[in-house]
Scaffold this active site. Structure first.
Site, PDB file in Angstrom:
ATOM      1  N   GLY A   2      45.320  38.471  51.578  1.00  0.00           N
ATOM      2  CA  GLY A   2      45.598  38.662  50.010  1.00  0.00           C
ATOM      3  C   GLY A   2      45.422  37.562  49.116  1.00  0.00           C
ATOM      4  O   GLY A   2      46.327  37.454  48.136  1.00  0.00           O
ATOM      5  N   ASN A  36      42.908  37.453  46.995  1.00  0.00           N
ATOM      6  CA  ASN A  36      42.740  37.994  45.844  1.00  0.00           C
ATOM      7  C   ASN A  36      44.027  38.742  45.123  1.00  0.00           C
ATOM      8  O   ASN A  36      44.114  38.593  43.658  1.00  0.00           O
ATOM      9  CB  ASN A  36      41.661  39.239  45.761  1.00  0.00           C
ATOM     10  N   ARG A  60      40.212  61.624  58.758  1.00  0.00           N
ATOM     11  CA  ARG A  60      40.363  61.235  57.464  1.00  0.00           C
ATOM     12  C   ARG A  60      40.800  61.821  56.279  1.00  0.00           C
ATOM     13  O   ARG A  60      41.413  61.183  55.270  1.00  0.00           O
ATOM     14  CB  ARG A  60      38.732  60.943  57.297  1.00  0.00           C
ATOM     15  N   LEU A  83      36.964  54.294  52.792  1.00  0.00           N
ATOM     16  CA  LEU A  83      37.666  55.018  52.150  1.00  0.00           C
ATOM     17  C   LEU A  83      37.302  56.851  52.253  1.00  0.00           C
ATOM     18  O   LEU A  83      36.270  56.943  52.224  1.00  0.00           O
ATOM     19  CB  LEU A  83      37.717  55.144  50.651  1.00  0.00           C
ATOM     20  N   HIS A 138      33.404  42.350  45.765  1.00  0.00           N
ATOM     21  CA  HIS A 138      32.671  42.045  46.896  1.00  0.00           C
ATOM     22  C   HIS A 138      31.821  40.454  46.789  1.00  0.00           C
ATOM     23  O   HIS A 138      31.517  40.167  45.774  1.00  0.00           O
ATOM     24  CB  HIS A 138      31.322  42.931  46.720  1.00  0.00           C
ATOM     25  N   ASP A 175      29.183  49.634  48.335  1.00  0.00           N
ATOM     26  CA  ASP A 175      28.869  48.518  47.351  1.00  0.00           C
ATOM     27  C   ASP A 175      27.920  49.169  46.170  1.00  0.00           C
ATOM     28  O   ASP A 175      26.947  48.232  45.666  1.00  0.00           O
ATOM     29  CB  ASP A 175      28.440  47.420  48.059  1.00  0.00           C
ATOM     30  N   ALA A 180      34.455  32.194  41.736  1.00  0.00           N
ATOM     31  CA  ALA A 180      34.052  33.538  41.220  1.00  0.00           C
ATOM     32  C   ALA A 180      35.236  34.575  41.424  1.00  0.00           C
ATOM     33  O   ALA A 180      35.447  35.150  40.489  1.00  0.00           O
ATOM     34  CB  ALA A 180      32.650  33.964  41.982  1.00  0.00           C
TER      35      ALA A 180
END
Length: 207
Positions: A12, A14, A66, A94, A110, A151, A180
């Site tokens: 975690g 970020n 799912r 997801l 990403h 992505d 970044a």
């Protein structure tokens, strides 16, 4: 006030960058209302607890399929009245029902300059290993909206990072995070929270 849910699989870092940005005023008009992990032992959940942020573990292993997993996520997000979902090192594919429900309301960070080193199989250290193997001189990070591809959603922000002589995947990963990821993810959230981002014909316009 934009209500954020941050979804994380690991440490975690970020998430921590987002927490600090909210506290320092780098993110305006937004609050982190919920942290979700697919792993009960993810350190991200500890970070959330330390800052008194509501948190929970929702694992696909606990559901029959799912779709059931997706419905559980949606139910939790709706209950907390979440406006924006932030994937911050979330390593689960997801369910489509979740992606469709939060179209243009879900973003991902990403660790490369998309379209380089992205797509299926490119996550974590693998991204940096491949960048070094290819011999690129510049890499970086990308924040993008999430769509049904991997992505492939509209790009919001990117930031370049120099690859240095003698870099290992671990060194490069750390520099990309520091220079970044931890900068552009909070910035993207701030832009969205202040209605400065629109999507038109699959492209992001920043007002």
């Amino acid at each position: 006030m934009l209500r954020l849910a941050v979804m994380v699989s690991g440490g975690g870092t970020n998430l921590q960058a987002l927490i600090q940005a909210v506290m320092a005023g780098g993110i305006q008009n937004a609050q982190i209302a919920l942290v979700i992990s697919n792993k009960k032992d993810a350190y991200a959940l500890e970070r959330a607890k330390k800052h008194e942020i509501k948190n929970c573990c929702i694992s696909p292993k606990d559901y029959a399929d799912r779709d059931a997993f997706g419905r559980a996520l949606i139910q939790t997000l709706e209950k907390e009245q979440i406006d924006l979902v932030v994937l911050a090192g979330y390593l689960v594919i997801l369910p489509e029902i979740l992606i469709q429900k939060y179209k243009n309301r879900m973003i991902n960070i990403h660790p490369s300059l998309i379209p380089s080193f992205c797509g299926a199989g490119y996550y974590g250290l693998k991204v940096h290993e491949e960048a070094l193997k290819r011999g690129v001189k510049v890499t970086g990070a990308t924040v993008h909206f999430v769509d049904e591809g991997t992505d492939t959603g509209p790009i919001i922000l990117q930031k370049a990072v120099e690859v240095k002589q003698g870099d290992t995947p671990e060194l490069l990963q750390q520099r990309v995070m520091e220079e970044a990821e931890w900068k552009i993810l909070p910035k993207a959230v701030d832009l969205i929270a202040n209605s400065k981002v629109t999507v038109s014909d699959g492209r992001v316009i920043i007002n």
